[in-house]
Design a protein around this motif. Structure first.
Motif, PDB file in Angstrom:
ATOM      1  N   ARG A  88       2.384  14.015  -0.920  1.00  0.00           N
ATOM      2  CA  ARG A  88       2.488  12.783  -0.043  1.00  0.00           C
ATOM      3  C   ARG A  88       1.601  11.499  -0.266  1.00  0.00           C
ATOM      4  O   ARG A  88       0.309  11.687  -0.741  1.00  0.00           O
ATOM      5  N   GLY A  89       2.121  10.491  -0.489  1.00  0.00           N
ATOM      6  CA  GLY A  89       1.434   9.278  -0.756  1.00  0.00           C
ATOM      7  C   GLY A  89       0.419   8.793   0.475  1.00  0.00           C
ATOM      8  O   GLY A  89       0.563   9.522   1.620  1.00  0.00           O
ATOM      9  N   LYS A  90      -0.210   7.695   0.313  1.00  0.00           N
ATOM     10  CA  LYS A  90      -0.877   7.194   1.374  1.00  0.00           C
ATOM     11  C   LYS A  90       0.008   6.687   2.463  1.00  0.00           C
ATOM     12  O   LYS A  90       1.329   6.411   2.272  1.00  0.00           O
ATOM     13  N   PRO A  91      -0.318   7.135   3.641  1.00  0.00           N
ATOM     14  CA  PRO A  91      -1.653   7.012   4.480  1.00  0.00           C
ATOM     15  C   PRO A  91      -2.213   8.605   4.390  1.00  0.00           C
ATOM     16  O   PRO A  91      -3.157   8.920   4.925  1.00  0.00           O
ATOM     17  N   GLY A 121       0.742  -1.227  -0.025  1.00  0.00           N
ATOM     18  CA  GLY A 121       0.011   0.030   0.098  1.00  0.00           C
ATOM     19  C   GLY A 121       0.891   1.049   0.102  1.00  0.00           C
ATOM     20  O   GLY A 121       0.364   2.332   0.139  1.00  0.00           O
ATOM     21  N   ARG A 122       2.151   1.128  -0.003  1.00  0.00           N
ATOM     22  CA  ARG A 122       3.070   2.284  -0.089  1.00  0.00           C
ATOM     23  C   ARG A 122       3.690   2.483  -1.577  1.00  0.00           C
ATOM     24  O   ARG A 122       4.083   1.417  -2.293  1.00  0.00           O
ATOM     25  N   SER A 123       4.068   3.628  -1.777  1.00  0.00           N
ATOM     26  CA  SER A 123       4.907   3.891  -3.122  1.00  0.00           C
ATOM     27  C   SER A 123       6.275   3.294  -2.911  1.00  0.00           C
ATOM     28  O   SER A 123       6.878   3.125  -1.751  1.00  0.00           O
ATOM     29  N   PHE A 124       6.810   3.164  -4.017  1.00  0.00           N
ATOM     30  CA  PHE A 124       8.163   2.434  -4.057  1.00  0.00           C
ATOM     31  C   PHE A 124       9.271   3.326  -3.330  1.00  0.00           C
ATOM     32  O   PHE A 124      10.099   2.706  -2.568  1.00  0.00           O
ATOM     33  N   PRO A 125       9.479   4.597  -3.302  1.00  0.00           N
ATOM     34  CA  PRO A 125      10.433   5.480  -2.601  1.00  0.00           C
ATOM     35  C   PRO A 125       9.983   5.140  -1.033  1.00  0.00           C
ATOM     36  O   PRO A 125      11.115   5.005  -0.476  1.00  0.00           O
ATOM     37  N   THR A 126       8.927   5.113  -0.563  1.00  0.00           N
ATOM     38  CA  THR A 126       8.649   4.894   0.643  1.00  0.00           C
ATOM     39  C   THR A 126       9.050   3.387   1.113  1.00  0.00           C
ATOM     40  O   THR A 126       9.859   3.114   2.324  1.00  0.00           O
TER      41      THR A 126
END
Length: 223
Positions: A138-141, A47-52
């Motif tokens: 900002r991605g999820k969350p 559920g998170r972006s690849f950079p995260t």
């Protein structure tokens, strides 16, 4: 339920891809001497972006990743997709019967979601109504991605339903002031403890999708 827009996450919702992604990530990392457990991946990567995701891995391993790590990972992932990627059962019937607009909002990169939708024949259901974490700060969350999708779709967040399968995605939907449902039909959630989410609507399969948002189906069943 007053709904004017349905936002679908992609991985783990439209397609049963999260188990594949987890296996590939763990395998590729093992070849560079980094060992991760499936539980770590589930808690910190889904559920998170690849950079995260990459930042979480670097922090856990206390070392840098190779410059071409993302390329290696995606190459292996797309190879697995060619043989193993499947649309979640019953989804196409739901999409073909929706009586309100829909779109995709995903943490995946534009190339990955584009490839996913094309390979599975889902592109025709969404067209250009696909939004990715690359479009927001900002991605999820954080709620940014879902709010962007609602804005572009000219929909009131309060009358928008988000279908998600991960903690970050559910949190993003709530933060955006939207109605939220957990899709638990993906193979990565089989046997998972869902008690933390028992206060929200859980779709065990697409047969549980709100019927008021669907037109009648000739056979009376979701295929």
């Amino acid at each position: 339920m007053m709904i004017d827009l349905v936002i679908f996450d992609c991985d783990g919702v439209l397609v049963d891809s999260e188990a594949i992604s987890s296996e590939v990530l763990i395998d590729v990392l093992s070849h560079i001497g980094i060992e991760l457990t499936p539980e770590f991946v589930r808690q910190n990567c889904l559920g998170r972006s690849f950079p995260t995701v990459a930042a979480s891995i670097r922090a856990r391993a206390d070392r840098a990743l190779p410059d071409d790590f993302e390329e290696r990972y995606r190459r292996r992932l797309f190879k697995r997709y060619e043989t193993d990627l499947k649309v979640t059962p019953g989804l196409k019937s739901v999409l073909s019967r929706l009586v309100v607009p829909c779109c995709v909002a995903t943490s995946s990169s534009p190339p990955r979601v584009g490839r996913t939708l094309h390979m599975t024949g889902l592109s025709s259901f969404f067209g250009d109504r696909v939004f990715t974490a690359s479009q927001v700060a900002r991605g999820k969350p954080a709620p940014d991605l879902f709010l962007l999708a609602a804005e572009r779709m000219v929909a009131d967040p309060a009358r928008t339903l988000v279908i998600e399968d991960s903690g970050p995605g559910l949190a993003a939907g709530f933060a955006a002031g939207m109605q939220v449902a957990l899709y638990a039909g993906g193979s990565h959630l089989i046997g998972a403890d869902l008690t933390d989410w028992e206060d929200i609507d859980i779709l065990g399969s697409w047969a549980d999708f709100p019927p008021e948002l669907l037109s009648s189906y000739p056979t009376g069943t979701i295929q």
